[in-house]
Scaffold this motif. Structure first.
Motif, PDB file in Angstrom:
ATOM      1  N   GLY A 223      27.835  42.616  38.593  1.00  0.00           N
ATOM      2  CA  GLY A 223      28.205  43.663  39.547  1.00  0.00           C
ATOM      3  C   GLY A 223      28.653  43.094  40.882  1.00  0.00           C
TER       4      GLY A 223
ATOM      5  N   ALA B 205      27.085  41.247  42.956  1.00  0.00           N
ATOM      6  CA  ALA B 205      26.767  39.823  43.138  1.00  0.00           C
ATOM      7  C   ALA B 205      27.851  38.952  42.497  1.00  0.00           C
TER       8      ALA B 205
ATOM      9  N   SER C 247      18.179  41.317  43.420  1.00  0.00           N
ATOM     10  CA  SER C 247      16.801  41.565  42.954  1.00  0.00           C
ATOM     11  C   SER C 247      16.115  40.321  42.423  1.00  0.00           C
ATOM     12  N   GLY C 248      16.908  39.406  41.853  1.00  0.00           N
ATOM     13  CA  GLY C 248      16.313  38.259  41.167  1.00  0.00           C
ATOM     14  C   GLY C 248      15.676  38.627  39.848  1.00  0.00           C
TER      15      GLY C 248
ATOM     16  N   THR D 233      17.634  40.792  37.411  1.00  0.00           N
ATOM     17  CA  THR D 233      18.654  41.308  36.491  1.00  0.00           C
ATOM     18  C   THR D 233      18.590  40.564  35.158  1.00  0.00           C
TER      19      THR D 233
ATOM     20  N   ALA E 186      23.505  51.358  45.480  1.00  0.00           N
ATOM     21  CA  ALA E 186      24.756  50.648  45.741  1.00  0.00           C
ATOM     22  C   ALA E 186      24.480  49.530  46.744  1.00  0.00           C
TER      23      ALA E 186
ATOM     24  N   LEU F   3      34.324  49.179  42.931  1.00  0.00           N
ATOM     25  CA  LEU F   3      32.988  49.397  42.340  1.00  0.00           C
ATOM     26  C   LEU F   3      32.178  50.373  43.201  1.00  0.00           C
TER      27      LEU F   3
ATOM     28  N   GLU G 296      30.855  54.023  41.834  1.00  0.00           N
ATOM     29  CA  GLU G 296      29.402  54.242  41.769  1.00  0.00           C
ATOM     30  C   GLU G 296      28.986  55.463  42.581  1.00  0.00           C
TER      31      GLU G 296
HETATM   32  O1  M6R Z   1      20.036  42.582  41.678  1.00  0.00           O
HETATM   33  P1  M6R Z   1      21.364  42.036  41.308  1.00  0.00           P
HETATM   34  O2  M6R Z   1      22.155  41.529  42.452  1.00  0.00           O
HETATM   35  O3  M6R Z   1      21.274  40.979  40.218  1.00  0.00           O
HETATM   36  O4  M6R Z   1      22.160  43.257  40.697  1.00  0.00           O
HETATM   37  C1  M6R Z   1      23.433  43.089  40.150  1.00  0.00           C
HETATM   38  C2  M6R Z   1      24.109  44.423  39.916  1.00  0.00           C
HETATM   39  O5  M6R Z   1      23.334  45.209  39.042  1.00  0.00           O
HETATM   40  C3  M6R Z   1      24.345  45.196  41.215  1.00  0.00           C
HETATM   41  O6  M6R Z   1      25.072  44.465  42.133  1.00  0.00           O
HETATM   42  C4  M6R Z   1      25.073  46.512  40.913  1.00  0.00           C
HETATM   43  O7  M6R Z   1      26.379  46.268  40.474  1.00  0.00           O
HETATM   44  C5  M6R Z   1      25.055  47.410  42.151  1.00  0.00           C
HETATM   45  N1  M6R Z   1      24.788  48.765  41.753  1.00  0.00           N
HETATM   46  C6  M6R Z   1      26.342  47.356  42.921  1.00  0.00           C
HETATM   47  O8  M6R Z   1      26.387  48.242  43.980  1.00  0.00           O
END
Ligand code: M6R
Length: 364
Positions: A56, A58, A104-105, A107, A154, A239, A243
């Motif tokens: 996403g 990241a 989040s660390g 995913t 988001a 994105l 969203e």
């Molecule tokens: O916690 P993470 O950065 O690993 O999450 C990755 C994606 O799930 C996250 O960026 C997602 O795309 C968001 N909803 C974007 O706004």
């Protein structure tokens, strides 16, 4: 706590100058304008390639950073969404550094990618916002973003803090690999130190972006275009819009326009073009003219010099402060966050909890 804000997302957008400054001061000694000793415990002269995986938003931070690592450090970069990365039959060469980016660390796909690289014997680094997360525990090198808890589903402030961190890594890589002179490095770092102020200026454009949101919100579809780092920013902008406002949004590299998406252009289609006045500007403007000639409604995200050159080709101009090209993607992200936010308000969607989405995707 939302404080005086209507939504966590609004609070988190407005917090960006502060949290970017906090993140940067972890990596940069602002007094001397140099990188802090030990803040980036990686010797990039020993690395042949960087291999980045994330999901996403990241992933889009990774996409911006690929341009930076290549430009500043001539470092080859492999980049993949983690859900593909983990299932590729990779060789995991020992002279590659595997880098995982995550707010989040936790995913699932990114974590599985990290474990695959570990099993392959690679050195692991993570750019991560939650210091107690699984990825932070399992990586060899933890590069924190100091965005603080992000509540809105988001991602906003986590993204710009990821960019700030990755920019510091790219400068370190350039120094280690001898592609940046001390003077060049100083120039890039001082551009970064200015970021919180520039981002604060971009946030003040909110009123004009509310007007643009009125144009975008009724549309059933929107196209985002950009070149270079602005292509990555366009991806992130699309994105955010889909969203938050449930408007179908797609991003394309501006040079791909003629290879298909131009067929979508009609009088209804908002086309958001990220076009700072950089060395790719002239090419992007010619794509804008192609859209304009077919009746497309252009919203240009640019700076004062760009606005002057674009003139009437655009129906709406979002004019950002003039900034060095290096930091432009961070600044250009702000109006796109605000656009998605205000389009969502107009469309009456749930800003902090969009339908079907979870803050942290812990299943594959
Ligand atoms: O916690 P993470 O950065 O690993 O999450 C990755 C994606 O799930 C996250 O960026 C997602 O795309 C968001 N909803 C974007 O706004």
């Amino acid at each position: 706590e939302k404080g005086n804000y209507r939504h966590f997302m609004a609070k988190e957008i407005h917090e960006q100058p502060e949290v970017i400054a906090r993140t940067l001061s972890h990596y940069i000694d602002v007094g001397s304008g140099t990188l802090r000793d030990g803040a980036v415990p990686i010797d990039f002269s020993q690395i042949r390639r960087l291999s980045i995986a994330a999901c996403g938003t990241a992933y889009y931070a990774g996409l911006v950073s690929r341009y930076w690592f290549e430009r500043l450090a001539r470092l080859p970069v492999d980049l993949d969404v983690a859900s593909e990365y983990r299932y590729r039959a990779q060789a995991f060469p020992a002279d590659e550094l595997a880098l995982f980016i995550s707010q989040s660390g936790e995913t699932a796909d990114t974590l599985a990618g990290l474990r695959a690289a570990k099993a392959g014997g690679q050195q692991l680094a993570t750019v991560v916002n939650v210091p107690t997360s699984t990825m932070a525990r399992e990586a060899d090198i933890v590069l924190p973003t100091l965005a603080g808890p992000e509540i809105g589903v988001a991602s906003t402030k986590a993204f710009t803090c990821q960019l700030a961190t990755l920019a510091c890594l790219a400068v370190k890589a350039g120094i280690d690999r001898g592609t940046l002179s001390p003077l060049d490095a100083e120039g890039f770092l001082s551009a970064l130190v200015e970021l919180p102020r520039l981002v604060a200026e971009a946030v003040t454009l909110e009123h004009s972006i509310e007007r643009v949101a009125k144009l975008v919100a009724p549309a059933s579809s929107a196209l985002f275009l950009g070149r270079g780092t602005s292509f990555a920013v366009a991806m992130e902008g699309a994105l955010k819009l889909k969203e938050l406002s449930y408007i179908h949004a797609e991003a394309y590299a501006a040079g791909e326009l003629k290879h298909g998406p131009i067929a979508l252009v009609d009088e209804e289609l908002p086309v958001i073009v990220i076009a700072p006045f950089d060395d790719l500007f002239a090419k992007t403007v010619s794509n804008m003219q192609e859209v304009h000639a077919r009746g497309g409604r252009i919203i240009a995200v640019t700076d004062a010099r760009g606005a002057h050159a674009i003139g009437d080709t655009a129906e709406e101009l979002i004019v950002l402060p003039d900034v060095p090209a290096f930091v432009a993607p961070v600044v250009a992200t702000i109006p796109l966050q605000l656009l998605a936010y205000h389009a969502a308000i107009i469309n009456g969607t749930d800003v902090d909890q969009p339908r079907n989405l979870a803050k942290s995707v812990t299943v594959e």
